[in-house]
Design a protein around this motif. Structure first.
Motif, PDB file in Angstrom:
ATOM      1  N   VAL A   1       6.627 -15.592   8.195  1.00  0.00           N
ATOM      2  CA  VAL A   1       7.365 -14.516   7.486  1.00  0.00           C
ATOM      3  C   VAL A   1       6.363 -14.217   6.511  1.00  0.00           C
ATOM      4  O   VAL A   1       6.282 -15.177   5.679  1.00  0.00           O
ATOM      5  CB  VAL A   1       8.718 -14.959   6.980  1.00  0.00           C
ATOM      6  CG1 VAL A   1       9.463 -13.877   6.296  1.00  0.00           C
ATOM      7  CG2 VAL A   1       9.590 -15.453   8.261  1.00  0.00           C
ATOM      8  N   THR A   2       6.105 -12.688   6.241  1.00  0.00           N
ATOM      9  CA  THR A   2       5.630 -12.294   5.089  1.00  0.00           C
ATOM     10  C   THR A   2       6.401 -11.387   4.323  1.00  0.00           C
ATOM     11  O   THR A   2       7.245 -10.737   5.153  1.00  0.00           O
ATOM     12  CB  THR A   2       4.149 -11.485   5.690  1.00  0.00           C
ATOM     13  OG1 THR A   2       4.814 -10.293   6.393  1.00  0.00           O
ATOM     14  CG2 THR A   2       3.419 -12.097   6.370  1.00  0.00           C
ATOM     15  N   GLU A   3       6.733 -11.345   2.996  1.00  0.00           N
ATOM     16  CA  GLU A   3       7.476 -10.518   2.292  1.00  0.00           C
ATOM     17  C   GLU A   3       6.721 -10.311   1.002  1.00  0.00           C
ATOM     18  O   GLU A   3       5.962 -10.932   0.513  1.00  0.00           O
ATOM     19  CB  GLU A   3       8.850 -11.438   2.168  1.00  0.00           C
ATOM     20  CG  GLU A   3       8.812 -12.679   2.205  1.00  0.00           C
ATOM     21  CD  GLU A   3       8.831 -13.334   0.796  1.00  0.00           C
ATOM     22  OE1 GLU A   3       8.135 -12.620  -0.033  1.00  0.00           O
ATOM     23  OE2 GLU A   3       9.247 -14.379   0.589  1.00  0.00           O
ATOM     24  N   ALA A   4       6.789  -8.933   0.581  1.00  0.00           N
ATOM     25  CA  ALA A   4       6.395  -8.593  -0.720  1.00  0.00           C
ATOM     26  C   ALA A   4       7.272  -7.376  -1.293  1.00  0.00           C
ATOM     27  O   ALA A   4       8.109  -6.832  -0.596  1.00  0.00           O
ATOM     28  CB  ALA A   4       5.141  -7.900  -0.437  1.00  0.00           C
ATOM     29  N   ILE A   5       7.128  -7.358  -2.755  1.00  0.00           N
ATOM     30  CA  ILE A   5       7.628  -6.119  -3.490  1.00  0.00           C
ATOM     31  C   ILE A   5       6.700  -5.609  -4.369  1.00  0.00           C
ATOM     32  O   ILE A   5       5.897  -6.204  -4.827  1.00  0.00           O
ATOM     33  CB  ILE A   5       8.800  -6.776  -4.158  1.00  0.00           C
ATOM     34  CG1 ILE A   5       9.463  -5.474  -4.759  1.00  0.00           C
ATOM     35  CG2 ILE A   5       8.543  -7.798  -5.205  1.00  0.00           C
ATOM     36  CD1 ILE A   5      11.108  -6.021  -5.212  1.00  0.00           C
ATOM     37  N   GLY A   6       6.661  -4.262  -4.607  1.00  0.00           N
ATOM     38  CA  GLY A   6       5.730  -3.773  -5.613  1.00  0.00           C
ATOM     39  C   GLY A   6       6.336  -2.549  -6.124  1.00  0.00           C
ATOM     40  O   GLY A   6       7.513  -2.292  -6.145  1.00  0.00           O
ATOM     41  N   GLY A   7       5.564  -1.793  -6.964  1.00  0.00           N
ATOM     42  CA  GLY A   7       6.126  -0.522  -7.556  1.00  0.00           C
ATOM     43  C   GLY A   7       6.536   0.485  -6.837  1.00  0.00           C
ATOM     44  O   GLY A   7       6.341   0.592  -5.601  1.00  0.00           O
ATOM     45  N   GLY A   8       7.589   1.223  -7.305  1.00  0.00           N
ATOM     46  CA  GLY A   8       8.303   2.107  -6.284  1.00  0.00           C
ATOM     47  C   GLY A   8       9.708   2.100  -6.577  1.00  0.00           C
ATOM     48  O   GLY A   8      10.240   3.268  -7.058  1.00  0.00           O
TER      49      GLY A   8
ATOM     50  N   ALA B   1       8.981  -0.827  -4.003  1.00  0.00           N
ATOM     51  CA  ALA B   1       8.980  -0.768  -2.543  1.00  0.00           C
ATOM     52  C   ALA B   1       8.999  -2.122  -1.955  1.00  0.00           C
ATOM     53  O   ALA B   1       8.225  -2.998  -2.916  1.00  0.00           O
ATOM     54  CB  ALA B   1       7.894  -0.110  -2.044  1.00  0.00           C
ATOM     55  N   TRP B   2       9.624  -2.614  -0.915  1.00  0.00           N
ATOM     56  CA  TRP B   2       9.703  -3.960  -0.728  1.00  0.00           C
ATOM     57  C   TRP B   2       9.796  -3.972   0.806  1.00  0.00           C
ATOM     58  O   TRP B   2      10.259  -3.086   1.524  1.00  0.00           O
ATOM     59  CB  TRP B   2      10.765  -4.853  -1.277  1.00  0.00           C
ATOM     60  CG  TRP B   2      12.149  -4.655  -1.224  1.00  0.00           C
ATOM     61  CD1 TRP B   2      12.829  -4.954  -0.368  1.00  0.00           C
ATOM     62  CD2 TRP B   2      12.950  -3.621  -1.899  1.00  0.00           C
ATOM     63  NE1 TRP B   2      14.252  -4.615  -0.418  1.00  0.00           N
ATOM     64  CE2 TRP B   2      14.231  -3.792  -1.306  1.00  0.00           C
ATOM     65  CE3 TRP B   2      12.515  -2.575  -2.712  1.00  0.00           C
ATOM     66  CZ2 TRP B   2      15.363  -2.939  -1.844  1.00  0.00           C
ATOM     67  CZ3 TRP B   2      13.527  -1.837  -3.206  1.00  0.00           C
ATOM     68  CH2 TRP B   2      15.026  -1.792  -2.649  1.00  0.00           C
TER      69      TRP B   2
ATOM     70  N   CYS C   1       2.100  -3.335  -4.188  1.00  0.00           N
ATOM     71  CA  CYS C   1       1.952  -4.741  -3.645  1.00  0.00           C
ATOM     72  C   CYS C   1       2.868  -4.971  -2.321  1.00  0.00           C
ATOM     73  O   CYS C   1       2.597  -6.062  -1.668  1.00  0.00           O
ATOM     74  CB  CYS C   1       2.562  -5.651  -4.760  1.00  0.00           C
ATOM     75  SG  CYS C   1       2.017  -5.783  -6.273  1.00  0.00           S
ATOM     76  N   ALA C   2       3.684  -4.361  -2.002  1.00  0.00           N
ATOM     77  CA  ALA C   2       3.993  -4.008  -0.541  1.00  0.00           C
ATOM     78  C   ALA C   2       3.350  -3.437   0.672  1.00  0.00           C
ATOM     79  O   ALA C   2       3.819  -3.172   1.390  1.00  0.00           O
ATOM     80  CB  ALA C   2       5.479  -3.541  -0.648  1.00  0.00           C
ATOM     81  N   GLY C   3       1.983  -2.923  -0.051  1.00  0.00           N
ATOM     82  CA  GLY C   3       1.395  -2.085   0.896  1.00  0.00           C
ATOM     83  C   GLY C   3       1.098  -2.831   2.350  1.00  0.00           C
ATOM     84  O   GLY C   3       1.122  -2.071   3.331  1.00  0.00           O
ATOM     85  N   PHE C   4       0.547  -4.018   2.149  1.00  0.00           N
ATOM     86  CA  PHE C   4       0.249  -4.625   3.562  1.00  0.00           C
ATOM     87  C   PHE C   4       1.213  -4.877   4.401  1.00  0.00           C
ATOM     88  O   PHE C   4       1.052  -4.652   5.485  1.00  0.00           O
ATOM     89  CB  PHE C   4      -0.543  -5.968   3.215  1.00  0.00           C
ATOM     90  CG  PHE C   4      -0.961  -6.554   4.448  1.00  0.00           C
ATOM     91  CD1 PHE C   4      -2.353  -6.311   4.785  1.00  0.00           C
ATOM     92  CD2 PHE C   4      -0.501  -7.480   5.112  1.00  0.00           C
ATOM     93  CE1 PHE C   4      -2.970  -6.653   6.032  1.00  0.00           C
ATOM     94  CE2 PHE C   4      -1.021  -8.257   6.369  1.00  0.00           C
ATOM     95  CZ  PHE C   4      -2.339  -7.672   6.739  1.00  0.00           C
ATOM     96  N   VAL C   5       2.417  -4.894   3.849  1.00  0.00           N
ATOM     97  CA  VAL C   5       3.700  -5.060   4.879  1.00  0.00           C
ATOM     98  C   VAL C   5       3.924  -3.542   5.549  1.00  0.00           C
ATOM     99  O   VAL C   5       4.266  -3.571   6.489  1.00  0.00           O
ATOM    100  CB  VAL C   5       4.754  -5.606   4.103  1.00  0.00           C
ATOM    101  CG1 VAL C   5       6.337  -5.512   4.853  1.00  0.00           C
ATOM    102  CG2 VAL C   5       4.748  -7.131   3.580  1.00  0.00           C
ATOM    103  N   TYR C   6       4.002  -2.801   4.825  1.00  0.00           N
ATOM    104  CA  TYR C   6       4.158  -1.465   5.112  1.00  0.00           C
ATOM    105  C   TYR C   6       3.159  -0.886   5.966  1.00  0.00           C
ATOM    106  O   TYR C   6       3.347  -0.421   7.240  1.00  0.00           O
ATOM    107  CB  TYR C   6       4.136  -0.356   4.103  1.00  0.00           C
ATOM    108  CG  TYR C   6       5.504  -0.144   3.074  1.00  0.00           C
ATOM    109  CD1 TYR C   6       5.787   1.202   3.143  1.00  0.00           C
ATOM    110  CD2 TYR C   6       6.074  -1.041   2.854  1.00  0.00           C
ATOM    111  CE1 TYR C   6       7.103   1.343   2.508  1.00  0.00           C
ATOM    112  CE2 TYR C   6       7.293  -0.998   2.093  1.00  0.00           C
ATOM    113  CZ  TYR C   6       7.772   0.449   1.794  1.00  0.00           C
ATOM    114  OH  TYR C   6       8.897   0.628   1.306  1.00  0.00           O
ATOM    115  N   ALA C   7       1.582  -1.366   5.958  1.00  0.00           N
ATOM    116  CA  ALA C   7       0.741  -1.218   6.698  1.00  0.00           C
ATOM    117  C   ALA C   7       0.818  -1.807   8.087  1.00  0.00           C
ATOM    118  O   ALA C   7       0.607  -1.418   9.289  1.00  0.00           O
ATOM    119  CB  ALA C   7      -0.691  -1.407   6.099  1.00  0.00           C
TER     120      ALA C   7
END
Length: 322
Positions: A305-312, A314-315, A113-119
């Protein structure tokens, strides 16, 4: 100083809309139960044979149209996804081919779920380093393909969709008044792997289904999302009073509300789409950004501000002046 400035955005949602009431026939649940615990009213599911790269392509075409670019004007494509069509090749190279893009490079990022922030952070780094001038960043998912349809605590929460955003290198003054990505903050902690994962993969020979410890994920989400947003704002030399819009990962309305409170922001500064999309994982933020622009909420010059957290787990977060 170079900045990665947003030039176009677009999104795509599959045609099939699944209202909460549909689940009442197969699960011990109700529309009211789902709404009260998640804020979700409906979600979109991909059609049979419709893949993640299909959704990504449609969103990409809309972003190109808004930006006024041709596919070969793009130097790189990054697709954030946990539900790529195949183990390999990447969904990004498939989108590159579908668009008719004959140059540049393409790759996937997997941070759930944090993938777009990482990208976004990776795209920003490519632009600042001079590796690319224009980068398309896509979040796309078909989470309906990895659901346990007997688990009412998870299968009612997720949906399918895609959003795409195009960044372009432009000169800035190097301060918080610049347009474009102003700061990023990425984090992960593998000790929390068992809180949210898929129980399949190469090691099992099956695609598996999603498993989640909802209560624990909620607790970590509120704490870590507020922390990463504060960190990114500090790096940009900004405070919560400078924020025009928060565009959070659309997982659960209660997480969104609790995080906004920790950030000292009213909900009228938060773009909310969870009621119509459900949790679309890496597609969540670009979908919400695109909808926020279409609604007339997000305007040029706004601090987002965009923020997300997902499996891992990862945030992370990204601060952008639109």
């Amino acid at each position: 100083m170079l900045r990665a400035v947003v030039k176009g955005i677009g999104h795509y949602l599959p045609e099939r809309v699944v209202e909460n009431a549909e689940f009442e026939a197969t699960l011990d649940t109700t529309d009211e139960w789902i709404r009260s615990r998640s804020g979700i009213e409906r979600r979109h599911f991909a059609a049979e044979g419709q893949t993640t790269s299909d959704l990504a392509q449609r969103a990409a075409e809309k972003a190109l149209e808004m930006a006024g670019f041709a596919p070969d004007d793009i130097d790189a494509i990054i697709v954030a996804t946990s539900t790529a069509d195949f183990t390999f090749p990447s969904a990004a190279t498939m989108v590159q081919n579908r668009l008719g893009m004959t140059r540049g490079f393409a790759f996937d990022v997997q941070a759930v779920c944090a993938g777009f922030v990482y990208a976004l952070a990776n795209a920003n780094a490519l632009i600042l380093s001079g590796q690319a001038e224009r980068v398309m960043v896509i979040g796309a998912e078909t989470f309906s393909r990895i659901m346990d349809w007997t688990d009412r605590s998870t299968c009612v929460l997720f949906g399918d969709g895609a959003g795409a955003l195009i960044l372009q290198a432009e000169e800035g003054a190097g301060d918080g008044a610049d347009r474009g990505i102003l700061s990023t903050d990425l984090n992960s902690d593998g000790r929390y792997r068992d809180l949210l994962y898929v129980d399949g993969g190469i090691s099992t020979g099956t695609s598996g289904v999603l498993r989640m410890q909802g209560r624990e994920v909620f607790r970590h989400a509120v704490e870590k999302l507020a922390e990463t947003a504060h960190a990114a704002l500090a790096r940009a030399g900004l405070g919560h009073e400078d924020v025009d819009w928060v565009v959070p990962h659309q997982a659960n309305i209660r997480i969104i509300q609790s995080t906004a409170k920790k950030l000292g922001l009213d909900m009228d500064k938060v773009v909310v789409t969870v009621q119509d999309h459900g949790n679309t994982s890496a597609a969540s933020i670009p979908l919400a950004l695109s909808v926020g622009v279409a609604r007339g909420q997000i305007k040029p010059g706004d601090v987002v501000v965009t923020e997300a957290i997902g499996g891992g787990l990862a945030w992370g977060s990204v601060v952008i002046r639109w």
